[in-house]
Scaffold this active site. Sequence first.
Site, PDB file in Angstrom:
ATOM      1  N   HIS A 236       0.820  -1.219   0.000  1.00 39.12           N
ATOM      2  CA  HIS A 236       0.000   0.000   0.000  1.00 39.12           C
ATOM      3  C   HIS A 236       0.851   1.266   0.000  1.00 39.12           C
ATOM      4  O   HIS A 236       0.332   2.344  -0.238  1.00 39.12           O
ATOM      5  CB  HIS A 236      -0.937   0.005   1.217  1.00 39.12           C
ATOM      6  CG  HIS A 236      -2.020  -1.028   1.126  1.00 39.12           C
ATOM      7  ND1 HIS A 236      -3.348  -0.705   0.917  1.00 39.12           N
ATOM      8  CD2 HIS A 236      -1.977  -2.379   1.188  1.00 39.12           C
ATOM      9  CE1 HIS A 236      -4.066  -1.812   0.872  1.00 39.12           C
ATOM     10  NE2 HIS A 236      -3.261  -2.839   1.036  1.00 39.12           N
TER      11      HIS A 236
ATOM     12  N   ASP B 264       3.506   9.535  -0.748  1.00 38.59           N
ATOM     13  CA  ASP B 264       2.360   8.736  -0.309  1.00 38.59           C
ATOM     14  C   ASP B 264       2.087   7.647  -1.339  1.00 38.59           C
ATOM     15  O   ASP B 264       2.146   7.923  -2.546  1.00 38.59           O
ATOM     16  CB  ASP B 264       1.117   9.645  -0.191  1.00 38.59           C
ATOM     17  CG  ASP B 264       0.169   9.180   0.916  1.00 38.59           C
ATOM     18  OD1 ASP B 264       0.138   7.977   1.181  1.00 38.59           O
ATOM     19  OD2 ASP B 264      -0.533  10.036   1.484  1.00 38.59           O
TER      20      ASP B 264
END
Length: 540
Positions: free
Chosen positions: A175, A387
């Site tokens: 992720h 991110d």
Amino acid sequence: MTDIRTIADIKGRVINVSNRLPVLIRKHAGGARVERSSGGLATALDAGWRDRAGVWIGWAGTSPTQHIEPLLLKASQTRPYTLRSVSLTEDDIAKFYSGFANEIIWPLFHDMPSRCNFDPEYWESYQRVNRKFAKAVAETATADDFVWVHDYHLMLTADAMRQAGVRVPMGFFLHIPFPGQDVFEKLPWKKPILKSLLEFDVIGFQSDHDRSNFVSCLQGLLPEAFVEPGTPYPQVRFQGRHTVIGTFPIGIDFEEFARQAAQPEIEAHSAEIRRRLSGDTMVLGVDRLDYTKGIPERLKSFRLLLRRFPEQRGHITLVQVVVPSREEIPNYKHLRREVELLVSQINGEFTEPGWVPVHYMHRNLGREELLAYYRAADVGLVTPLKDGMNLVAKEFCAAQIDERGVLIVSEFAGAGPELRSGAILVNPNDFAEVAQALHAAALMPIDEKRNRMRLLREIVKEHNVQRWIRSFLQAVLDAAGSKASDRDDAGSPYALKLRRDEAMPGVALVATALSSHVQPRYQIGRDAKLRAIGRAAGED
Ligand code: ADP
Ligand code: F6P
């Protein structure tokens, strides 16, 4: 042969394995209660996994307590899957979770090696806890199941699961970003991690950039592994095994966010927020309190805006909501102090009667409250330094049902390239650029806002979490199917054919820079109108 249209088409159960369960058991004086976990992984998977029986194995976020099992049983009753907890001791929490996962891998994979604490005891604990998770899977999995392991906490589980006798198809999804070789090679335990990852049938990344970093690391650090081109993804051959390396950008449950945002209570709550805030433009930041999210940099950009554009004073307000996170780790403690000092400095410098420039909240918001803030905002300011994806950016768009919000997003978030054609893309380290973007957003004509937000919402809707789940599981089934078809094409539950159109258009709408096999479909012209300009690969 079966094509997956929904996750319900899969024979056998899905066993999701992640460090954190979607619920968190919090102890208090009278006992314990269940809360929703924050963080993208838990939010997305919990929302997307609606129609398929299975098991979710993970940690309930607390040290061992007798209160856990009845609470998890109750939380399982409202879900199609069962929650099964892996308990972590205080030592595991300190050395595996806070230590290896969040003081080594988290900063390293976000390109911040100077924040790493390469304590060798952490590595011992990481191996031990990964075996603990693998054991829980071995006790749970039956022959028809699929195991889907999530994220950087559990990169050693494939090896441990195979040693524990698990023989079912296994996928792994990262992720967070995967760093370039110059950064990854600083990790003392790089080789065992790469080797263990190659025990999975499929490894998935958020972007082509992360995937190509991983492939470069293999080529540079593990020359015994052969990378072979494949369609749609390359495969790696290592010690007699094949692993597919794919890109699967995660999404949100768009329909659910949009539906809830449209409810009259949310509308009333959002109107109340606006009534209480003075000023014309409400800017919103929503983040876990993490140094990768660029919160101090965002506050400095906002301060620069107020210094450079004095006409904005009294008219623009920043609402920054942070959810407490990883509070035991020194870097996170310092961050909280830094953020709170900056907030008070900015408010000290600019506050006027009737107007406070920064409203700061340090708490977890419930879903309704969060949606009310998303709806109330004129500008979503999402500026992480790095991110994997950033779901807040997508949630903000989904909640903008009246299409009048502007999204400003970091080019270093996975969501940046994907949303660039409707958002204002910024470098979060360039405070002047962010200040300028805020100024432009505050002055943007309503037609342009609407066209941009319409486009953003189309992208977020199309690349939703259900599609992410489908495309990942299809790749796992396909990988397992191509192996099984050598043995028994007709009888195998895994002898499945890949549907190219569903395979992984992923970033197809807009991210040409990231993906060579897709073309943009829409673009905003100088006149702020939306135009169709092409098709994604694989579309009719
Ligand atoms: P990460 O996984 O790194 O935390 P994401 O942006 O992908 O980052 O996901 C964050 C998730 O946590 C989102 O679903 C968001 O709604 C939720 N979240 C973040 N801050 C808060 C908050 N203060 N209150 C409630 N939920 C929050
Ligand atoms: O979405 C990325 C993620 O790293 C998850 O793996 C993690 O659970 C989440 O952010 C929040 O972090 P934590 O579990 O440490 O609270």
